[in-house]
Design an enzyme around this catalytic site. Structure first.
Site, PDB file in Angstrom:
ATOM      1  N   ARG A 139       0.871  -1.190   0.000  1.00  0.00           N
ATOM      2  CA  ARG A 139       0.000   0.000   0.000  1.00  0.00           C
ATOM      3  C   ARG A 139       0.900   1.230   0.000  1.00  0.00           C
ATOM      4  NH1 ARG A 139      -3.626   0.043   5.117  1.00  0.00           N
ATOM      5  NH2 ARG A 139      -4.917  -1.440   3.998  1.00  0.00           N
ATOM      6  N   LYS A 194      -5.366   7.607  12.133  1.00  0.00           N
ATOM      7  CA  LYS A 194      -5.764   8.159  10.824  1.00  0.00           C
ATOM      8  C   LYS A 194      -6.121   9.637  10.927  1.00  0.00           C
ATOM      9  CE  LYS A 194      -7.374   3.702   9.234  1.00  0.00           C
ATOM     10  NZ  LYS A 194      -8.480   2.897   8.715  1.00  0.00           N
ATOM     11  N   CYS A 204      -8.285 -10.594   1.720  1.00  0.00           N
ATOM     12  CA  CYS A 204      -8.333 -10.119   3.109  1.00  0.00           C
ATOM     13  C   CYS A 204      -8.522 -11.296   4.068  1.00  0.00           C
ATOM     14  CB  CYS A 204      -9.463  -9.105   3.290  1.00  0.00           C
ATOM     15  SG  CYS A 204      -9.554  -8.605   5.020  1.00  0.00           S
ATOM     16  N   CYS A 218     -13.920  -1.142   6.512  1.00  0.00           N
ATOM     17  CA  CYS A 218     -12.943  -0.524   5.601  1.00  0.00           C
ATOM     18  C   CYS A 218     -13.607   0.257   4.457  1.00  0.00           C
ATOM     19  CB  CYS A 218     -12.019  -1.590   5.030  1.00  0.00           C
ATOM     20  SG  CYS A 218     -11.090  -2.441   6.313  1.00  0.00           S
ATOM     21  N   CYS A 266     -16.675  -7.647   6.640  1.00  0.00           N
ATOM     22  CA  CYS A 266     -16.676  -7.892   8.088  1.00  0.00           C
ATOM     23  C   CYS A 266     -16.954  -6.553   8.773  1.00  0.00           C
ATOM     24  CB  CYS A 266     -15.335  -8.504   8.522  1.00  0.00           C
ATOM     25  SG  CYS A 266     -14.026  -7.305   8.814  1.00  0.00           S
ATOM     26  N   ARG A 314      -1.353   6.795   9.413  1.00  0.00           N
ATOM     27  CA  ARG A 314      -1.494   6.246   8.049  1.00  0.00           C
ATOM     28  C   ARG A 314      -1.557   7.369   7.008  1.00  0.00           C
ATOM     29  NH1 ARG A 314      -3.742   0.980   8.343  1.00  0.00           N
ATOM     30  NH2 ARG A 314      -2.981   0.026  10.237  1.00  0.00           N
ATOM     31  N   CYS A 361     -15.296  -2.746   0.336  1.00  0.00           N
ATOM     32  CA  CYS A 361     -13.907  -3.014   0.709  1.00  0.00           C
ATOM     33  C   CYS A 361     -13.397  -4.177  -0.126  1.00  0.00           C
ATOM     34  CB  CYS A 361     -13.819  -3.356   2.187  1.00  0.00           C
ATOM     35  SG  CYS A 361     -14.554  -4.964   2.538  1.00  0.00           S
ATOM     36  N   LYS A 397      -3.301   1.635  14.957  1.00  0.00           N
ATOM     37  CA  LYS A 397      -3.298   2.506  13.779  1.00  0.00           C
ATOM     38  C   LYS A 397      -3.875   3.885  14.129  1.00  0.00           C
ATOM     39  CE  LYS A 397      -5.926  -0.316  11.354  1.00  0.00           C
ATOM     40  NZ  LYS A 397      -6.914  -0.933  10.447  1.00  0.00           N
TER      41      LYS A 397
END
Ligand code: SRM
Ligand code: SF4
Length: 552
Positions: A71, A205, A432, A475, A471, A140, A426, A203
């Site tokens: 990514r 953001k 994934c 995302c 899920c 990120r 997503c 993470k």
């Protein structure tokens, strides 16, 4: 409380180096060592395997088909056309060939074999692109409203994404040493005042919205900055903290949360300081034993907003001013040609779920290469997973338009129904590891079945947002959709309703564990109700929120 296993891996990683070099040279396996799996994320990569092939390979007693996803870090989602051309060729040489535009304005390449990681990153380095901190317990990719036509101040505000991204980069040189063979300078010299030895608990953001556009879903960010523009002048930013969308099926301790606006800040220096200090608060107070409760949203709820704000002001050395007025009026992308206030042109292109490839009779990838090869535009990625061919002068517009016509891209935009343009999914299967159900491979098919139902009710031109995730991690930002479909098992989804069109309200679970027929039937019923009783101009999500007892 005891530290989670990842905390120990980070702490003993020698500046995120771990045993990555050894893992890479081990030819007995396509995988890397388990602790390195956690560390490679900080370098913008995930180890994955092809889930479609798991059973067959297990029967043949073969190792899983391991590969890596890379990514890129592209603050504000802006590339030059030269960079796009190179990315196109790198994708073709080392990955599945699909350039996947993500919901955070960057590109992912999938299916890269272990031996090809270094060549891929070296090729990206030649065009000044890297994947540093695109994943992992660090800040990120910083996102920013993508549409230059909406504000003459876009360039100035967009530049903040770069500045913040640089400010929040980890100080370790590990990326350059491990992947680009730079000579070792030595981890002893790498003092990192922000991340220290254990980085963040989770993470992080950051996003910048430029009203009236909330294409970045600013309230889903750990830190959301809302540009305040008065009389065509940038006055500063409202700063919001504690957004996050993930939940866990059956566990109320994990929940989506919208960021809380803490106040207004009027100078660049102070904005950077506040962003930085929110990260240090999260570093010092965040949960390091339970990763499911480690995001800033939980830290903020644990401390309480007033105490969090007080701590922030203490660390910043200045007080936040009261929140300033702003108004969001739009979240989706206007497709097609748009001029900006300076007379340049921008063409927004529909890219279904961000997959740039030549498929289903549309040569999207070839067309974008042809446009990029002219060198007449920049490439901007939107958080809705579309692409804007940008910054085109009036005299060059025709040349670009001829290519768009040759590849039928105007038709491609027009052929997409309103609901398809407003749909987002997503990645989910087949790469994934967390997917419980399909998303990007299935949503296009689902939309084809939804379109006639919308037509039956005469609402096929309405911009209704439908977002599907495999899920509950969210995302594709499904908790912020008017219709959210959240995977629960193969072919089964929870149906969430009642989000608004601007990303200001979370939806709620309406019905659980539905298959395709059950979802379509339920939507058919709700659309009928909507058409019968809506107020003039009322959006589907708002109608449902006001009239249906969802999750309440
Ligand atoms: Fe995500 C994990 C894909 C945006 C919340 N996300 C993953 C992983 C890496 C699975 C994994 O941990 O192994 C997925 C890789 C799939 C693949 O094969 O490519 C994945 N996330 C994506 C992308 C590619 C979806 C897309 O189709 O565009 C997006 C990449 C963004 C980027 O460029 O950085 C992506 N992920 C998001 C968003 C939306 C956003 O940021 O705007 C969210 C919800 C917002 C939020 O963070 O709260 C999101 N992803 C998660 C979570 C839940 C985190 C949590 O708070 O618990 C996970 C799981 C985790 O971290 O443990 C996750
Ligand atoms: Fe995977 Fe779930 Fe994220 Fe979809 S929402 S990409 S299934 S982690």
């Amino acid at each position: 409380m005891s530290l989670s296993s990842i905390e120990k891996i980070k702490e003993s990683s020698k500046g995120l180096r771990g045993t990555l070099k050894e893992s890479l040279t081990d030819e007995h396996t396509g995988a890397i060592r388990p602790p390195d799996e956690a560390l490679i994320k900080f370098h913008g990569m995930y180890q994955q395997d092809d889930r479609d092939q798991r059973d067959e390979r297990a029967q043949k007693k073969l190792e899983k088909l391991f590969s890596f996803m890379i990514r890129l870090r592209i603050p504000g989602g802006l590339l030059t056309s030269e960079q796009w051309v190179a990315a196109h060729h790198i994708a073709g040489k080392y990955s599945t060939g699909v350039l996947k535009i993500t919901t955070r304005q960057t590109i992912q390449l999938h299916g890269i074999l272990k031996r090809n990681i270094k060549p891929t990153l070296k090729d990206f380095d030649k065009i000044k692109l890297d994947s540093i901190a695109a994943c992992g317990d660090v800040n990120r990719n910083v996102v920013c409203s993508a549409h230059p036509n909406l504000s003459s101040l876009h360039k100035k505000i967009h530049a903040y994404a770069d500045t913040i991204s640089t400010l929040c980069l980890p100080k370790t040189r590990a990326f350059y040493e491990v992947w680009l063979d730079e000579e070792k300078i030595g981890e002893q010299n790498e003092v990192d005042p922000l991340y220290q030895e254990r980085y963040l608990p989770r993470k992080f953001k950051i996003g910048i919205a430029i009203p009236p556009h909330n294409d970045i879903d600013v309230f889903s960010q750990d830190v959301g900055l809302i540009a305040i523009i008065e009389n065509n002048e940038l006055k500063g930013f409202n700063i919001a903290a504690g957004g996050g969308l993930s939940s866990t099926h059956g566990n109320p301790n994990n929940y989506p949360r919208l960021a809380t606006v803490l106040g207004f800040i009027d100078s660049e220096e102070k904005v950077l300081k506040a962003v930085y200090e929110i990260m240090t608060i999260q570093r010092d107070f965040g949960n390091r034993s339970d990763r499911k409760r480690a995001r800033l949203k939980y830290t903020l709820d644990q401390m309480g907003v007033p105490a969090f704000k007080e701590e922030l002001e203490k660390r910043c050395g200045f007080a936040l001013q009261p929140e300033r007025q702003y108004r969001f009026a739009k979240r989706n992308d206007d497709l097609g040609w748009q001029p900006d206030p300076e007379g340049r042109w921008h063409f927004a292109l529909f890219v279904e779920h961000g997959r740039v490839t030549d498929a289903d009779g549309v040569e999207l990838k070839s067309a974008l290469l042809a446009v990029a090869e002219t060198g007449l535009c920049t490439f901007r990625f939107t958080c809705n997973q579309h692409i804007i061919l940008s910054d085109i002068s009036t005299e060059n517009k025709n040349e670009v338009d001829e290519i768009l016509k040759k590849f039928h891209l105007h038709k491609h935009n027009e052929n997409a129904s309103a609901v398809r343009k407003n749909s987002m999914a997503c990645v989910a299967l087949n790469t994934c590891p967390l997917a419980l159900a399909e998303a990007q491979r299935y949503l296009p098919v689902f939309i084809t079945k939804l379109e006639p139902i919308l037509q039956k009710h005469g609402i096929e031109k309405d911009d209704i947002s439908v977002r599907m995730t495999g899920c509950p991690n969210g995302c594709g930002r499904s908790p912020l959709a008017e219709i959210g479909l959240i995977g629960i098992g193969p072919g089964r989804y929870n149906l969430h309703l009642g989000g608004d069109a601007l990303g200001l309200r979370l939806n709620k679970k309406h019905k659980e564990n539905l298959n395709e027929t059950e979802i379509l039937n339920e939507l058919d019923i709700q659309f009928a109700h909507y058409v019968r009783e809506r107020k003039p101009g009322q959006h589907f999500g708002d109608f449902i929120w006001d009239n249906v007892r969802i999750g309440r």
